[in-house]
Write a protein that holds these residues in place. Sequence first.
Motif, PDB file in Angstrom:
ATOM      1  N   LYS A 274      49.643  44.839  39.070  1.00  0.00           N
ATOM      2  CA  LYS A 274      50.138  45.923  38.859  1.00  0.00           C
ATOM      3  C   LYS A 274      50.205  46.721  40.384  1.00  0.00           C
ATOM      4  CE  LYS A 274      49.078  47.037  33.999  1.00  0.00           C
ATOM      5  NZ  LYS A 274      47.986  47.640  32.999  1.00  0.00           N
ATOM      6  N   ARG A 275      49.503  46.442  40.988  1.00  0.00           N
ATOM      7  CA  ARG A 275      49.656  46.791  42.330  1.00  0.00           C
ATOM      8  C   ARG A 275      50.936  46.222  43.476  1.00  0.00           C
ATOM      9  NH1 ARG A 275      44.077  45.783  42.468  1.00  0.00           N
ATOM     10  NH2 ARG A 275      44.522  44.348  44.115  1.00  0.00           N
ATOM     11  N   GLY A 276      51.024  45.152  42.899  1.00  0.00           N
ATOM     12  CA  GLY A 276      52.337  44.410  43.468  1.00  0.00           C
ATOM     13  C   GLY A 276      51.519  43.208  44.416  1.00  0.00           C
ATOM     14  N   ASP A 277      50.408  43.114  44.107  1.00  0.00           N
ATOM     15  CA  ASP A 277      49.608  42.002  45.115  1.00  0.00           C
ATOM     16  C   ASP A 277      49.940  40.866  44.925  1.00  0.00           C
ATOM     17  OD1 ASP A 277      48.741  44.215  47.089  1.00  0.00           O
ATOM     18  OD2 ASP A 277      46.691  44.385  45.778  1.00  0.00           O
ATOM     19  N   ALA A 279      52.641  38.713  42.185  1.00  0.00           N
ATOM     20  CA  ALA A 279      53.804  38.784  41.455  1.00  0.00           C
ATOM     21  C   ALA A 279      53.516  38.348  39.917  1.00  0.00           C
ATOM     22  CB  ALA A 279      54.962  38.010  42.043  1.00  0.00           C
ATOM     23  N   GLU A 280      54.404  39.138  38.975  1.00  0.00           N
ATOM     24  CA  GLU A 280      54.200  38.616  37.665  1.00  0.00           C
ATOM     25  C   GLU A 280      54.766  37.075  37.442  1.00  0.00           C
ATOM     26  OE1 GLU A 280      54.346  40.353  32.996  1.00  0.00           O
ATOM     27  OE2 GLU A 280      55.018  41.516  34.718  1.00  0.00           O
TER      28      GLU A 280
END
Length: 690
Positions: A274-277, A279-280
């Motif tokens: 969710k922080r973008g650290d 990738a999904e």
Amino acid sequence: MLGKEYRSQYTKQAQEMVSQMSLEEKVHLMSGRDDTLLSGKERYNQKPYQSAGNERLGLPNVKFIDGPRGVVAGNATAFPVSMARGATFDPDLEEQVGEAIGAEVRASGGNLFAGVCMNMPYNPGWGRSQEVYGEDNFALGKMASSLITGVQKQHVMACVKHFAFNSMENARFKVNVTASKRTEREQYLSHFKDAVDAGAASIMSSYNHYNGKYAGHSDYLLNKVLKEEWGFDGFVMSDFIWGVNDTVEAANGGQDMEMMRTKYFGPALVAAVKRGDVAEDTIDKAALRIVRTVLAFEDGAPTFSKEVIAGPEHVKLARRVAQEAITLMKNKNSVLPLVAKKAQKILVVGKLAQSDNIGDHGSSRVYPTTTVSPLEGITEAFENSKVSYDDGTDIEATKLAAETADVVIFVVGYNFDDEGEYVSNDQSDEALLNGNEGSAGSSTGFAKGGDRQTLNLHQADIDLINTVGPVNTNSVVVLIGGNTILTHAWQDSVSAILDAYYPGMEGGHALADVLSGDVNPSGKLPFAIPVDEKYLPTIDWESTEIEYGYLHGYNKLETEGHETDFAFGSGLSYTTFEIKNVKFKRDGDQLIATASVKNTGHCDGAEVVQLYVGYDQSTLDHPHKELKGFQRIELKAGEMKTVEITVPLEKLAYFDESQNTFVVEKMDYDCYLGNSSADAESNHETVTIR
């Protein structure tokens, strides 16, 4: 075989299932959720450790059971350790062991067997080297591939470990290993590639650092080499508890599953996405690997009743494996086999003779329903002889007893306190729960184990053999242990030497079978025994930094011209064999060796014919020669058969660091064939590859 081609059929179904999952559900697949190891209420892996399922979508859990000498959960068949099975040089037999273990995994409620151990021992003192097949990477890859095939025939996921460079025990949580690219690819990763090619479902990363990075976070090892270069389609799991040490690094570095409990994945990984650290898409790929593998192995999976566990057929198989493994190293004046009428008074000496000594008491420990000690096996087999026992504590008393015995059998070597998985006794459960480095302490029930500080026998055993052995010309030493045990200090004091390794639950019976001649020994040493351990790579078992050199084991000894007492691949028989009409040729993309093998003695037996290839014509540094093929052949007395051993030319390739790829050098290759690395030197020709 449930390999890559088969599993690819489940990709679309797995993609559809993953697309229906929330981020939390996908991360849940990646997060171990079993704290029983730390609770102190159960011994290690008493029941399968579960992770990675989705009840809503009908995806079964991964149910982990450790190995490699059998099913760790519950009670099970205890096979000889992998090192002993390596001594059989019998891939077909190892596949049968895999099938038996796979059936027992299923019967025990599991669906994943984490017992395909294949790290290369840089030094044979490594405490867990009993869990691997020897010191040669070709043999390691061949035997491990057979185990994988057998296990996965039962729809049980085979997990290969520990990836990579995990061959130190005391320092495994802190050491940083470095190696040249050639050393890495040719000596320490090539056999893992064989396991991937054999269709292994899972890979376990290791605790150590490699080139400054945790192996469990290593983008190079897990993503670039394993998944991209080798095309591995299964999933990666961490070694337990301390195999992951950072959420973002591990997820981005290719770690698919934190085992056996969640600390860095779970909610922390969801937050990182969710922080973008992270990738999904990275999460999606890991989830796909897990789901596809589970679907493939659960579809059509057989069921087994608990009666199969340590059932008669599996116990019989354990005995057969031990019989094939036991290696006759010396047999002066044909002391063995023991003829009952000439062995009316048998003296069995040594504390290990009456011990149920079947290997390490770490994560590989198996709990069989019964075990047979050497003393029990000998007593049963020689029921018409007087078998007496002496623990050897009072050497002078033992010497007097030996003088009047017909035969003296020493049983000496190591046990689980001398070598094995390292555990720290000063780590509390609270420290473990907080994730501190170390090994599981009292809650595991593990023995101390660790790496060996010397390759010699205990001095008390050396003194015992040298004092008592010479007083009886019919004296036999039986070695128990997981890897190289030096013999130079005492070998001249006895007439015969056998290596029984850790021979499993039926070891006592198998040993007696060989001693009595009911079974003709055919085992071959999966390691060399040097005159002095100083000729092997030096190692500080507590070091935090170590560079692995290109040479180790018999390769180092031969290349540097060091003397051995017993060569790699050596092992005697109660009969004799002749290898002749040896021919080598290139046929397309293969190197082929043929020979006639004749049993020239008076009893049936089995021989292991070994093909070595050397590179003395190369301008590059290479070992003098390396094992590139072998075949075990059974022959009746007087019988002759033709043996053909085929090697793909790619197995002769070296790793060209400038091109970052394997290259088959165009030159004359030295080819050798024999029944050991030493004997093979007598059958030598060159084959030109252009």
